[in-house]
Design a protein around this motif. Structure first.
Motif, PDB file in Angstrom:
ATOM      1  N   ASP A  48     -25.433  22.079  10.834  1.00  0.00           N
ATOM      2  CA  ASP A  48     -24.042  21.975  11.284  1.00  0.00           C
ATOM      3  C   ASP A  48     -23.861  20.974  12.414  1.00  0.00           C
ATOM      4  N   GLY A  49     -24.869  20.848  13.245  1.00  0.00           N
ATOM      5  CA  GLY A  49     -24.790  19.918  14.368  1.00  0.00           C
ATOM      6  C   GLY A  49     -25.301  18.533  14.031  1.00  0.00           C
ATOM      7  N   GLN A  50     -25.529  18.274  12.757  1.00  0.00           N
ATOM      8  CA  GLN A  50     -26.060  16.985  12.285  1.00  0.00           C
ATOM      9  C   GLN A  50     -27.379  16.624  12.970  1.00  0.00           C
ATOM     10  N   LYS A  51     -28.192  17.632  13.159  1.00  0.00           N
ATOM     11  CA  LYS A  51     -29.528  17.426  13.725  1.00  0.00           C
ATOM     12  C   LYS A  51     -30.549  17.857  12.679  1.00  0.00           C
ATOM     13  N   LYS A  52     -31.723  17.257  12.733  1.00  0.00           N
ATOM     14  CA  LYS A  52     -32.763  17.551  11.750  1.00  0.00           C
ATOM     15  C   LYS A  52     -34.136  17.463  12.397  1.00  0.00           C
ATOM     16  N   ASN A  61     -55.701  15.628  11.725  1.00  0.00           N
ATOM     17  CA  ASN A  61     -55.324  16.980  12.115  1.00  0.00           C
ATOM     18  C   ASN A  61     -54.117  17.064  13.039  1.00  0.00           C
ATOM     19  N   LEU A  62     -53.315  16.006  13.078  1.00  0.00           N
ATOM     20  CA  LEU A  62     -52.174  15.984  13.983  1.00  0.00           C
ATOM     21  C   LEU A  62     -50.904  15.603  13.221  1.00  0.00           C
ATOM     22  N   PHE A  63     -49.816  16.273  13.560  1.00  0.00           N
ATOM     23  CA  PHE A  63     -48.518  15.988  12.974  1.00  0.00           C
ATOM     24  C   PHE A  63     -47.497  15.817  14.090  1.00  0.00           C
ATOM     25  N   LEU A  64     -46.444  15.073  13.799  1.00  0.00           N
ATOM     26  CA  LEU A  64     -45.350  14.893  14.742  1.00  0.00           C
ATOM     27  C   LEU A  64     -44.094  15.513  14.160  1.00  0.00           C
ATOM     28  N   LEU A  65     -43.411  16.296  14.971  1.00  0.00           N
ATOM     29  CA  LEU A  65     -42.083  16.779  14.610  1.00  0.00           C
ATOM     30  C   LEU A  65     -41.114  15.795  15.229  1.00  0.00           C
ATOM     31  N   PHE A  66     -40.344  15.143  14.394  1.00  0.00           N
ATOM     32  CA  PHE A  66     -39.344  14.177  14.835  1.00  0.00           C
ATOM     33  C   PHE A  66     -38.002  14.892  14.764  1.00  0.00           C
ATOM     34  N   ILE A  67     -37.508  15.290  15.931  1.00  0.00           N
ATOM     35  CA  ILE A  67     -36.240  16.008  16.030  1.00  0.00           C
ATOM     36  C   ILE A  67     -35.186  14.966  16.353  1.00  0.00           C
ATOM     37  N   TYR A  68     -34.131  14.894  15.543  1.00  0.00           N
ATOM     38  CA  TYR A  68     -33.150  13.841  15.822  1.00  0.00           C
ATOM     39  C   TYR A  68     -31.723  14.301  15.582  1.00  0.00           C
ATOM     40  N   ASP A  69     -30.821  13.597  16.243  1.00  0.00           N
ATOM     41  CA  ASP A  69     -29.385  13.823  16.146  1.00  0.00           C
ATOM     42  C   ASP A  69     -28.824  12.623  15.381  1.00  0.00           C
ATOM     43  N   GLU A  70     -28.353  12.882  14.158  1.00  0.00           N
ATOM     44  CA  GLU A  70     -27.874  11.790  13.297  1.00  0.00           C
ATOM     45  C   GLU A  70     -26.787  10.943  13.952  1.00  0.00           C
ATOM     46  N   LYS A  75     -25.302   5.835  16.351  1.00  0.00           N
ATOM     47  CA  LYS A  75     -24.688   5.090  17.455  1.00  0.00           C
ATOM     48  C   LYS A  75     -25.628   3.976  17.939  1.00  0.00           C
ATOM     49  N   ILE A  76     -26.902   4.284  18.052  1.00  0.00           N
ATOM     50  CA  ILE A  76     -27.898   3.283  18.454  1.00  0.00           C
ATOM     51  C   ILE A  76     -27.982   2.183  17.405  1.00  0.00           C
ATOM     52  N   LEU A  77     -27.977   2.594  16.132  1.00  0.00           N
ATOM     53  CA  LEU A  77     -28.105   1.622  15.044  1.00  0.00           C
ATOM     54  C   LEU A  77     -26.833   0.811  14.814  1.00  0.00           C
ATOM     55  N   SER A  78     -25.790   1.100  15.564  1.00  0.00           N
ATOM     56  CA  SER A  78     -24.563   0.307  15.449  1.00  0.00           C
ATOM     57  C   SER A  78     -24.543  -0.855  16.447  1.00  0.00           C
ATOM     58  N   LYS A  79     -25.547  -0.922  17.295  1.00  0.00           N
ATOM     59  CA  LYS A  79     -25.610  -1.993  18.298  1.00  0.00           C
ATOM     60  C   LYS A  79     -26.278  -3.233  17.690  1.00  0.00           C
ATOM     61  N   PRO A  80     -25.583  -4.364  17.695  1.00  0.00           N
ATOM     62  CA  PRO A  80     -26.135  -5.579  17.077  1.00  0.00           C
ATOM     63  C   PRO A  80     -27.499  -5.998  17.635  1.00  0.00           C
ATOM     64  N   GLU A  81     -27.697  -5.849  18.948  1.00  0.00           N
ATOM     65  CA  GLU A  81     -28.972  -6.259  19.541  1.00  0.00           C
ATOM     66  C   GLU A  81     -30.120  -5.357  19.088  1.00  0.00           C
ATOM     67  N   VAL A  82     -29.838  -4.088  18.853  1.00  0.00           N
ATOM     68  CA  VAL A  82     -30.855  -3.168  18.355  1.00  0.00           C
ATOM     69  C   VAL A  82     -31.179  -3.494  16.899  1.00  0.00           C
TER      70      VAL A  82
END
Length: 189
Positions: A48-52, A61-70, A75-82
């Motif tokens: 519901d909060g657009q998070k995953k 033997n190692l894993f990463l949990l990538f917690i993100y807010d869509e 918003k970051i990916l909307s920046k031309p320099e990024v």
């Protein structure tokens, strides 16, 4: 020693609170297998909060949990320099957020060293990510949650906000709230 839930909530709190685009939590293979059903349940709660939460393998033997807010990643990916920076790094940014994140997770899984661009997704300013890449972590203006090469005052302000989120969520957990109750509480604050 912190429990799995304590660790995820403490480290993921700024993202869960909606102030940081993503967070990373390292877990062992054994912990991941024991807690996998809980992660699936948490993903349902976060929808519901657009998070995953996505999982990337990081070695044997190692894993990463990538917690993100869509919304924040978008918003970051909307920046031309990024976008320019990520395109230089070989990302196909015009294929949508999902493809960009899949590429990042693939690189986290298969690259021997951490891809520098992870900083962009973790909410670090582009100037700091590029500075870290250029100077290998030296010549910083300030070091805290990340190496700062740009605006120190803004970075410190952000780091303090992240700490406050972690303290809040950790205290809610210590008060007997579960993951779902914490998410509901922080989404309504």
């Amino acid at each position: 020693m912190k429990t799995f839930e304590q660790t995820v909530i403490h480290l993921g709190a700024p993202t869960l609170c909606g102030v940081k685009p993503s967070s990373l939590v390292s877990v062992s293979k054994e912990v991941l297998f024991c807690e996998y059903k809980k992660i699936l349940l948490w993903n349902k709660i976060l929808e519901d909060g657009q998070k995953k939460i996505k999982i990337a393998r990081r070695g044997e033997n190692l894993f990463l949990l990538f917690i993100y807010d869509e919304k924040l990643v978008q918003k970051i990916l909307s920046k031309p320099e990024v976008l320019s920076y990520l395109n230089l790094k070989g990302y196909f940014t015009d294929n949508g957020i999902s493809n960009v994140l899949n590429e990042l997770l693939k690189r986290l899984s298969y690259c021997e060293i951490f891809p520098h661009e992870i900083g962009i997704f973790l909410g670090y300013p582009l100037e700091d990510v590029v500075g870290y890449e250029k100077y290998s972590g030296t010549k910083t203006k300030f070091s805290g949650a990340w190496a700062v090469y740009g605006n120190v005052a803004e970075a410190v302000k952000k780091m303090e906000l992240y700490k406050k989120c972690s303290a809040l969520c950790s205290s809610l957990l210590e008060a007997g709230n579960n993951f779902e109750a914490i998410c509901k509480t922080i989404n309504f604050m």
